[in-house]
Structure formats: structure tokens, C-alpha cells
Design a protein around this motif. Structure first.
Motif, mmCIF file in Angstrom:
data_model
loop_
_atom_site.group_PDB
_atom_site.id
_atom_site.type_symbol
_atom_site.label_atom_id
_atom_site.label_comp_id
_atom_site.label_asym_id
_atom_site.label_seq_id
_atom_site.Cartn_x
_atom_site.Cartn_y
_atom_site.Cartn_z
ATOM 1 N N ARG A 53 0.834 -1.205 0.000
ATOM 2 C CA ARG A 53 0.000 0.000 0.000
ATOM 3 C C ARG A 53 0.871 1.258 0.000
ATOM 4 O O ARG A 53 0.625 2.205 -0.747
ATOM 5 N N ALA A 54 1.911 1.266 0.826
ATOM 6 C CA ALA A 54 2.809 2.423 0.897
ATOM 7 C C ALA A 54 3.543 2.624 -0.420
ATOM 8 O O ALA A 54 3.754 3.766 -0.859
ATOM 9 N N ALA A 55 3.924 1.538 -1.078
ATOM 10 C CA ALA A 55 4.619 1.642 -2.369
ATOM 11 C C ALA A 55 3.696 2.227 -3.433
ATOM 12 O O ALA A 55 4.133 3.014 -4.289
ATOM 13 N N ILE B 17 -7.922 -0.411 -3.632
ATOM 14 C CA ILE B 17 -6.620 0.082 -4.100
ATOM 15 C C ILE B 17 -6.140 -0.723 -5.299
ATOM 16 O O ILE B 17 -5.429 -0.214 -6.167
ATOM 17 N N VAL B 18 -6.514 -2.001 -5.333
ATOM 18 C CA VAL B 18 -6.158 -2.913 -6.418
ATOM 19 C C VAL B 18 -7.440 -3.372 -7.088
ATOM 20 O O VAL B 18 -8.487 -3.489 -6.436
ATOM 21 N N VAL C 50 -2.961 -1.810 -10.195
ATOM 22 C CA VAL C 50 -3.286 -0.683 -9.324
ATOM 23 C C VAL C 50 -4.577 -0.048 -9.834
ATOM 24 O O VAL C 50 -4.728 0.195 -11.037
ATOM 25 N N ALA C 51 -5.509 0.193 -8.946
ATOM 26 C CA ALA C 51 -6.817 0.710 -9.346
ATOM 27 C C ALA C 51 -6.704 2.092 -9.982
ATOM 28 O O ALA C 51 -5.845 2.896 -9.609
ATOM 29 N N ILE C 52 -7.569 2.334 -10.940
ATOM 30 C CA ILE C 52 -7.697 3.648 -11.564
ATOM 31 C C ILE C 52 -9.057 4.208 -11.159
ATOM 32 O O ILE C 52 -10.101 3.637 -11.492
ATOM 33 N N LEU C 53 -9.046 5.310 -10.435
ATOM 34 C CA LEU C 53 -10.298 5.946 -10.043
ATOM 35 C C LEU C 53 -10.826 6.803 -11.185
ATOM 36 O O LEU C 53 -10.058 7.513 -11.839
ATOM 37 N N THR C 54 -12.132 6.732 -11.428
ATOM 38 C CA THR C 54 -12.739 7.598 -12.425
ATOM 39 C C THR C 54 -13.126 8.922 -11.760
ATOM 40 O O THR C 54 -13.139 9.056 -10.530
ATOM 41 N N GLU C 55 -13.478 9.895 -12.599
ATOM 42 C CA GLU C 55 -13.903 11.186 -12.065
ATOM 43 C C GLU C 55 -15.155 11.028 -11.203
ATOM 44 O O GLU C 55 -15.301 11.675 -10.165
ATOM 45 N N LYS C 56 -16.037 10.131 -11.622
ATOM 46 C CA LYS C 56 -17.250 9.882 -10.835
ATOM 47 C C LYS C 56 -16.891 9.197 -9.510
ATOM 48 O O LYS C 56 -17.503 9.489 -8.470
ATOM 49 N N ASP C 57 -15.922 8.277 -9.538
ATOM 50 C CA ASP C 57 -15.471 7.650 -8.297
ATOM 51 C C ASP C 57 -15.040 8.701 -7.280
ATOM 52 O O ASP C 57 -15.404 8.637 -6.100
ATOM 53 N N ARG D 85 -9.041 4.257 -0.190
ATOM 54 C CA ARG D 85 -9.207 4.436 -1.634
ATOM 55 C C ARG D 85 -8.689 5.785 -2.120
ATOM 56 O O ARG D 85 -8.304 5.928 -3.269
ATOM 57 N N THR D 86 -8.682 6.772 -1.239
ATOM 58 C CA THR D 86 -8.252 8.113 -1.664
ATOM 59 C C THR D 86 -6.841 8.448 -1.179
ATOM 60 O O THR D 86 -6.409 9.586 -1.308
ATOM 61 N N GLU D 87 -6.117 7.457 -0.649
ATOM 62 C CA GLU D 87 -4.794 7.706 -0.077
ATOM 63 C C GLU D 87 -3.830 8.306 -1.096
ATOM 64 O O GLU D 87 -3.061 9.223 -0.795
ATOM 65 N N LEU D 88 -3.863 7.782 -2.316
ATOM 66 C CA LEU D 88 -2.955 8.284 -3.350
ATOM 67 C C LEU D 88 -3.255 9.743 -3.678
ATOM 68 O O LEU D 88 -2.341 10.559 -3.836
ATOM 69 N N LEU D 89 -4.531 10.101 -3.740
ATOM 70 C CA LEU D 89 -4.901 11.492 -4.002
ATOM 71 C C LEU D 89 -4.529 12.391 -2.824
ATOM 72 O O LEU D 89 -4.091 13.524 -3.021
#
Length: 228
Positions: free
Chosen positions: A22-24, A64-65, A75-82, A162-166
Motif C-alpha cells: 500500500r505504501a509503495a 486500491i487494487v 493498481v486501481a484507476i479511479l474515475t472522475e465519478k469515483d 481508496r483516496t490515499e494516493l490522491l
């Protein structure tokens, strides 16, 4: 009844590996859309394929995955709606956390929130992103403990995962750290000093709305640099 020593060791190892992966991902060592090859993960983390598969299932549950048919995990790709949906729900939940903290928190928890707010105000802008998120996570941990609602806490932790990367990206935006500090001060004043549940809820909701505006910028940047 004697516990199986293997089970005692397996769970911590799995959790440690999940935390490392997750940290990576948050550190962009694995980019949005990038495939996660099991053999490479086994080598990187020095664990078995069984552990890697369990970790991937855990991170899939966290959002996340994601598993792609005939291609495997990536690695998951969040959409704008997500992003919109997650931050709308986060705003409701964090607003409720602020409200409940103002009502239920102990004097010691209020003092801890005030102390962490001072620490954030004096150091957040100058810390690296990893330490910024750790400091803010400590702040949220005390708010959640003071609110004393496990159902809301579980739901909010899932959204934060789910929003950690953002979150990591938005804290690096010019001026965002300073604005975040001011927003946190308003939350703490309302929830821990004045113990005003209505004002605390409004302050938390405003903080999340500001984070959402920053996250929309982060969404476009992160998905542009994502791989496949």
C-alpha cells in the motif's frame, strides 16, 4: 486450547506485506493502471505466492487494487465519478465524526486534538509527504476515537484507503498545506474547544469540500502518468 504458531505468524506477515505494498502504491512506485506481477511481488517482499495473493485480495477489498479478467491484478484507476462519489460520502461521514466528537469526546481527547493541531500548525508545511500524512492520520485517529462510533469509523477508513494516493498528491499542491492547517484549526476550535457539534460538523464538511477540489486536479495528473 493451543494456538497454531503458524497462524500467529501468518497474519502479521500478511498485514506487514499489505502495508508495504500500500505504501509503495501511495509513493507512486506502482502507478495507476500498472499490472502487479505476483512473482515480482514475491521477490520484492520475500514472501510466498500465497501471502501475495491474500494481500492482493485485501487491497482489492480496500479499492486500491482491481482484478482485470484474463490479465490479473493492477493498481486501481479511479474515475472522475469515483472521486466525486467518495468525497461526497467522506464529507457526510467526517461531518458526523466532528459532530459526535464535540458531544462525546473526553477532556483528555480534546486536549490531544488541541496539541496535535498545534503540532500540525508548526510543522505540516515543512514535512515530507509521508510524515504529513502520518501526522494527519494521528489527528484523525483521535477524532475517530472521541466520536466513538465503530460503524462510521470502518466506513471512513475504507474511503481513506481508496483516496490515499490522491491525499498524498493534494498535500503537495502549492498552498494546500497552509489551507489545510487553517481548516484543521477551525475544526479543532469548534469540536475540542467550544464543543459545538453544529459548527464542528460544518467545519469538517468544509474541509472535505476543499480536499475534493484539490483531488479533482490530482485525478487528472495521476491518471495521465499511470501505466498499463
Amino acid at each position: 486450547m493451543t494456538q497454531n504458531p503458524f497462524l500467529q505468524l501468518a497474519a502479521p506477515l500478511r498485514q506487514q506485506t499489505a502495508d508495504l505494498l500500500r505504501a509503495a502504491i501511495v509513493a507512486m512506485e506502482f502507478k495507476p493502471g500498472e499490472r502487479l506481477i505476483e512473482t515480482r511481488l514475491c521477490e520484492r517482499f520475500d514472501v510466498s505466492r500465497t501471502v501475495v495473493r491474500e494481500v492482493l485480495r485485501q487491497l482489492e477489498a480496500e479499492g486500491i487494487v482491481e482484478m482485470i479478467p484474463r490479465r490479473g491484478p493492477r493498481v486501481a484507476i479511479l474515475t472522475e465519478k469515483d472521486i466525486r462519489d467518495l468525497y461526497e460520502l467522506r464529507g457526510v461521514l467526517e461531518g458526523l465524526i466532528g459532530q459526535l466528537f464535540a458531544i462525546r469526546a473526553s477532556a483528555a481527547q480534546c486536549a490531544e486534538v488541541i496539541g496535535l493541531t498545534e503540532q500540525i500548525g508548526s510543522s505540516l508545511e515543512h514535512l515530507p509527504v509521508s510524515e504529513r500524512t502520518q501526522l494527519k492520520d494521528r489527528y484523525y485517529h483521535v477524532l475517530l476515537a472521541g466520536a466513538d462510533n465503530e460503524a462510521v469509523e470502518r466506513a471512513l477508513r475504507a474511503i481513506h484507503s481508496r483516496t490515499e494516493l490522491l491525499r498524498a498528491y493534494t498535500l503537495n499542491l502549492p498552498g494546500r498545506a497552509l489551507r489545510s492547517i487553517e481548516e484543521i484549526k477551525v475544526i479543532s476550535e469548534a469540536a475540542a474547544v467550544r464543543r459545538d457539534p453544529v459548527a464542528a460538523r460544518a467545519a469538517c464538511e468544509k474541509h472535505v469540500q476543499a480536499a475534493y477540489e484539490a483531488a479533482k486536479d490530482g485525478f487528472h495528473v495521476l491518471n495521465q502518468i499511470g501505466g498499463d
